[in-house]
Write a protein that holds these residues in place. Structure first.
Motif, PDB file in Angstrom:
ATOM      1  N   GLU A  22       0.830  -1.204   0.000  1.00 54.09           N
ATOM      2  CA  GLU A  22       0.000   0.000   0.000  1.00 54.09           C
ATOM      3  C   GLU A  22       0.870   1.262   0.000  1.00 54.09           C
ATOM      4  O   GLU A  22       1.899   1.327   0.679  1.00 54.09           O
ATOM      5  N   ASN A  23       0.449   2.234  -0.792  1.00 51.80           N
ATOM      6  CA  ASN A  23       1.150   3.524  -0.884  1.00 51.80           C
ATOM      7  C   ASN A  23       2.613   3.381  -1.297  1.00 51.80           C
ATOM      8  O   ASN A  23       3.486   4.106  -0.808  1.00 51.80           O
ATOM      9  N   ARG A  24       2.862   2.436  -2.191  1.00 45.39           N
ATOM     10  CA  ARG A  24       4.204   2.243  -2.731  1.00 45.39           C
ATOM     11  C   ARG A  24       4.138   2.291  -4.258  1.00 45.39           C
ATOM     12  O   ARG A  24       3.106   1.990  -4.861  1.00 45.39           O
ATOM     13  N   PRO A  25       5.217   2.670  -4.906  1.00 48.02           N
ATOM     14  CA  PRO A  25       5.214   2.741  -6.373  1.00 48.02           C
ATOM     15  C   PRO A  25       5.091   1.363  -7.022  1.00 48.02           C
ATOM     16  O   PRO A  25       5.273   0.325  -6.375  1.00 48.02           O
ATOM     17  N   THR A  26       4.795   1.387  -8.316  1.00 46.92           N
ATOM     18  CA  THR A  26       4.692   0.162  -9.106  1.00 46.92           C
ATOM     19  C   THR A  26       5.812   0.147 -10.145  1.00 46.92           C
ATOM     20  O   THR A  26       5.979   1.115 -10.890  1.00 46.92           O
ATOM     21  N   ILE A  27       6.570  -0.947 -10.177  1.00 46.80           N
ATOM     22  CA  ILE A  27       7.591  -1.121 -11.210  1.00 46.80           C
ATOM     23  C   ILE A  27       6.941  -1.819 -12.398  1.00 46.80           C
ATOM     24  O   ILE A  27       6.378  -2.911 -12.266  1.00 46.80           O
ATOM     25  N   VAL A  28       7.001  -1.187 -13.560  1.00 45.27           N
ATOM     26  CA  VAL A  28       6.426  -1.751 -14.781  1.00 45.27           C
ATOM     27  C   VAL A  28       7.554  -2.336 -15.624  1.00 45.27           C
ATOM     28  O   VAL A  28       8.495  -1.624 -15.989  1.00 45.27           O
ATOM     29  N   PHE A  29       7.472  -3.632 -15.919  1.00 44.13           N
ATOM     30  CA  PHE A  29       8.514  -4.329 -16.672  1.00 44.13           C
ATOM     31  C   PHE A  29       8.122  -4.429 -18.144  1.00 44.13           C
ATOM     32  O   PHE A  29       7.022  -4.893 -18.474  1.00 44.13           O
TER      33      PHE A  29
END
Length: 261
Positions: A22-29
């Motif tokens: 929660e409330n953390r960034p998302t790494i998009v691969f």
């Protein structure tokens, strides 16, 4: 968590979105020109665990578990189009705080996305991306086509792409080996990249020289650093995964801890 096929403006794409923190960034691969979500193996999960970031992995149209391409024919701006598709996918999933990790074609798409949609992208890790065409790139693609025609490469690729292999080979090799693509160049977009950038490249990359790295980091609008790996080729995250993982963890940690995200 969301896993399955998502319709993105008529393109049916296989998506794995793991929203665990929660409330953390998302790494998009973003995978390479013959890659898929499966071919990332356990690298995304390891990076997610160490950085406490969520992950989004998807197969571009024609790859992996996504539906087939409509045609193998590509325009010179096909990677710019893929950046637009990614932007729409991010909107549909309502993902806000984004770190891009792209390899090869995926690295180029990451750079283009950061330039075109700077309000969404908080950081970019570009591994072995291209911003212009070099002789070594053309030779690398030609060698890969020869391997496809003379080895068991079709069977190996079919494990991940099924009966779509011939289509993706044609799509990739025909555009890169064409005369009209020789002048393809995205350097004009680099000034619009304001997010922090880490450019990773193997010293012995068979698809590009270190000029790809130097010209990129010298022209982006934001802070940029390079990580050149001695002895590595075009896929450092597979050849020396621990080195790439450690550097990526450090880079993402600096961004998150500095409250840039």
């Amino acid at each position: 968590m969301e896993i399955g096929i998502i319709d993105v403006k008529g393109k049916k794409l296989y998506v794995e979105y793991k929203n665990l923190f929660e409330n953390r960034p998302t790494i998009v691969f973003l995978h390479d020109s013959l890659g898929s979500s499966q071919l990332w193996r356990d690298f995304p999960d390891k990076l997610s665990k160490e950085t406490q970031c969520n992950t989004l992995i998807y197969d571009r149209l024609g790859y992996g578990k996504s539906f087939p391409m409509f045609t193998h024919e590509r325009k010179n701006d096909y990677m710019e189009t893929e950046a637009d598709v990614l932007n729409t996918l991010l909107d549909q999933l309502d993902i806000q705080e984004i770190i891009l990790f792209g390899h090869s074609d995926g690295g180029t798409i990451a750079l283009i996305t950061a330039a075109k949609y700077p309000e969404k992208i908080k950081a970019v890790i570009c591994e072995a991306g291209h911003i212009f065409v070099e002789d070594i790139t053309i030779k690398g693609v030609a060698d890969a086509l020869h391997a496809y025609q003379t080895t068991n490469l079709p069977e190996r690729l079919a494990k991940y792409h099924g009966d779509k292999v011939e289509m993706i080979i044609k799509a990739w090799t025909e555009i890169w080996l064409s005369d009209r693509f020789r002048n393809w160049n995205i350097e004009y977009l680099l000034k619009d990249i304001n997010s922090p950038l880490l450019f990773i490249q193997g010293e012995n990359d068979e698809y590009g020289t270190l000029m790809q790295v130097e010209k990129t980091i010298s022209q982006v609008g934001g802070a940029a650093e390079k990580f050149i790996i001695k002895g590595a080729g075009h896929t450092p995250h597979k050849e020396v995964p621990e080195l790439v993982l450690a550097k990526s963890i450090e880079f993402i940690g600096q961004i998150v801890n500095s409250r840039k995200i």
